[in-house]
Design a protein around this motif. Structure first.
Motif, mmCIF file in Angstrom:
data_model
loop_
_atom_site.group_PDB
_atom_site.id
_atom_site.type_symbol
_atom_site.label_atom_id
_atom_site.label_comp_id
_atom_site.label_asym_id
_atom_site.label_seq_id
_atom_site.Cartn_x
_atom_site.Cartn_y
_atom_site.Cartn_z
ATOM 1 N N ILE A 250 33.250 -5.834 -26.548
ATOM 2 C CA ILE A 250 32.202 -5.993 -27.561
ATOM 3 C C ILE A 250 32.675 -5.413 -28.892
ATOM 4 O O ILE A 250 32.479 -6.006 -29.956
ATOM 5 N N LEU A 261 31.067 -14.911 -29.584
ATOM 6 C CA LEU A 261 31.936 -14.407 -28.531
ATOM 7 C C LEU A 261 31.753 -15.282 -27.299
ATOM 8 O O LEU A 261 30.629 -15.571 -26.883
ATOM 9 N N SER A 263 32.987 -15.315 -23.453
ATOM 10 C CA SER A 263 33.662 -14.602 -22.369
ATOM 11 C C SER A 263 33.961 -15.594 -21.250
ATOM 12 O O SER A 263 33.071 -16.320 -20.808
ATOM 13 N N LEU A 363 27.723 -9.349 -23.045
ATOM 14 C CA LEU A 363 26.964 -10.207 -23.957
ATOM 15 C C LEU A 363 25.999 -9.420 -24.850
ATOM 16 O O LEU A 363 25.130 -9.996 -25.494
ATOM 17 N N SER A 370 26.547 -14.527 -28.078
ATOM 18 C CA SER A 370 27.550 -14.280 -27.040
ATOM 19 C C SER A 370 27.199 -15.059 -25.783
ATOM 20 O O SER A 370 26.044 -15.072 -25.356
#
Ligand SMILES: [Zn+2]
Length: 420
Positions: A250, A261, A263, A363, A370
């Motif tokens: 993060i 973002l 992931s 997140l 995210s």
């Protein structure tokens, strides 16, 4: 020895054992001096009232050790040790140690984490380099690191836990006072942070042929190529097989001022629970039990990797961040929908519930939309075939690039409207 060791732990000194250990200041990575783990000279066994951990190494390495609580763990950091070919499970079986993992931690450093079955103290820790002429067949070889543990009361244990702090080892902390990142308006190139899940001593899901950590890194590099060619700036939270704590992932995105973002994961779930790509949003309440299990497993991997989560509560709390969070979540929801739509349009296999939610720590940026994407599940044979197929991965990277471009355009248009 116990008292001496406790003092070492209390002042957080880097423990350099053995006569040939290098001074901490110039302990930079030196791969020519790679130490190998030697399983034949290694064992964990009951000793006295406690447990003896003996690690055979091909040469002495600087190391430090400390204890952490909840769950009780012994963390051992050392200069790069090559554990290739030995599974940590092969040393398990003796009382005292509930779980063991090891692997790369940060560039140049390895970590071993032993989860203890209860509170224990370190009676002694000693690294010694043996005379090759010794007649003791058990300890013939170059270096042996021995750690003797003994059960103690919970109170005694807690008094001696905590991460020792030193400039050499500490990870940068997020700044508590950073203002929320301003949302993108399309005037500057989009900055996407790709987060290849797992890594280092946390391989994620594993099959005989592949690990989630390797797969997510491979795909992140491929996706980076696609996005870069589309004019998008890309940053990866890890570039190699090292462990990166969730909080640091993060921080990387926030420090860089990322616009989103993503992931990347490919976890394993019990047979029949999951197949196909799944887009995950942050929510305290998970969509279903499988989603909750995934979130729990990711946080647990962080814990078992020896990350001390204490004192790392929401560093970016505050009214501004609450406002940012309220604005960010609908943007993340739209991103999830556009990603799922694009993957479907490309004709790639999706989960029967393509957009789900769970309490994924990675997140939790308040000001950066995210998303966690399970590309597929390593527990599913058809998914494994797809994930292994470079042509399938190209189609997935294309679908994601198309989606991110479409989302960014609509998101920027909305931002410009709101600004008027
Ligand atoms: Zn994962």
């Amino acid at each position: 020895m116990t008292q001496l060791l406790q003092r070492f732990l209390a002042i957080g000194a880097l423990m350099l054992a053995g006569a040939v250990a290098a001074p901490a200041q110039d302990a930079g990575p030196d791969l020519s001096a790679l130490a190998r783990f030697e399983p034949a000279r290694s064992a964990i066994r009951a000793e006295g009232e406690g447990t003896l951990i003996r690690l055979g190494l091909s040469q002495p390495v600087p190391y430090r050790l400390y204890l952490l609580d909840s769950p009780p763990r012994l963390v051992l950091d050392f200069r790069v040790v090559d554990f290739t070919g030995t599974a940590p499970d092969s040393l398990l079986g003796a009382p005292g140690i509930a779980d063991l993992r090891w692997g790369p931690f940060r560039p140049g450093w390895s970590r071993l984490v032993a989860q203890l079955d209860g509170p224990q103290e370190v009676l002694f820790a000693e690294e010694r380099t043996n005379d090759p002429a010794t007649t003791d067949s058990l300890i013939t070889g170059s270096t042996t690191l021995e750690i003797h543990l003994k059960p103690v009361s919970a109170g005694d244990f807690v008094a001696h836990t905590g991460v020792p702090h030193s400039a050499l080892w500490d990870l940068p902390q997020p700044a508590a006072t950073d203002p929320p990142h301003r949302r993108q308006t399309g005037e500057a190139p989009l900055l996407v942070v790709l987060d290849p899940g797992h890594g280092g001593l946390d391989p994620g899901a594993e099959t005989e042929a592949m690990s989630e950590a390797t797969l997510t890194l491979t795909f992140a590099r491929e996706l980076k190529d696609h996005l870069t060619r589309a004019g998008i700036r890309v940053l990866l939270t890890r570039e190699e097989d090292v462990f990166v704590p969730l909080e640091t992932r993060i921080t990387v995105a926030r420090v860089a001022g990322a616009d989103l973002l993503l992931s990347l994961h490919a976890d394993a779930l019990a047979e029949g629970e999951a197949t196909g790509a799944t887009v995950y949003l942050l929510d305290d309440a998970a969509s279903d039990a499988a989603s909750a299990k995934l979130a729990e497993r990711h946080d647990r991997a962080d814990l078992l990797a020896g990350v001390d989560l204490e004192g790392h509560d929401d560093e970016v709390a505050g009214v501004l961040m609450d406002l940012a969070r309220a604005e960010t979540q609908p943007r993340a929801v739209r991103l999830a929908q556009v990603l799922a739509g694009s993957i479907k349009t490309e004709g790639l296999k999706m989960h029967k519930h393509p957009v789900q939610s769970a309490d994924f720590s990675v997140l939790k940026s308040p000001d950066i939309p995210s998303i966690l994407l399970e590309l597929g599940f390593l527990s599913s044979a058809p998914d494994r075939t797809r994930l292994n197929d470079p042509a399938w991965r190209i189609r997935m990277a294309d679908a994601l690039t198309t989606a991110i471009l479409a989302w960014a355009r609509a998101d920027a248009a909305e931002a410009r409207l709101l600004r008027q």
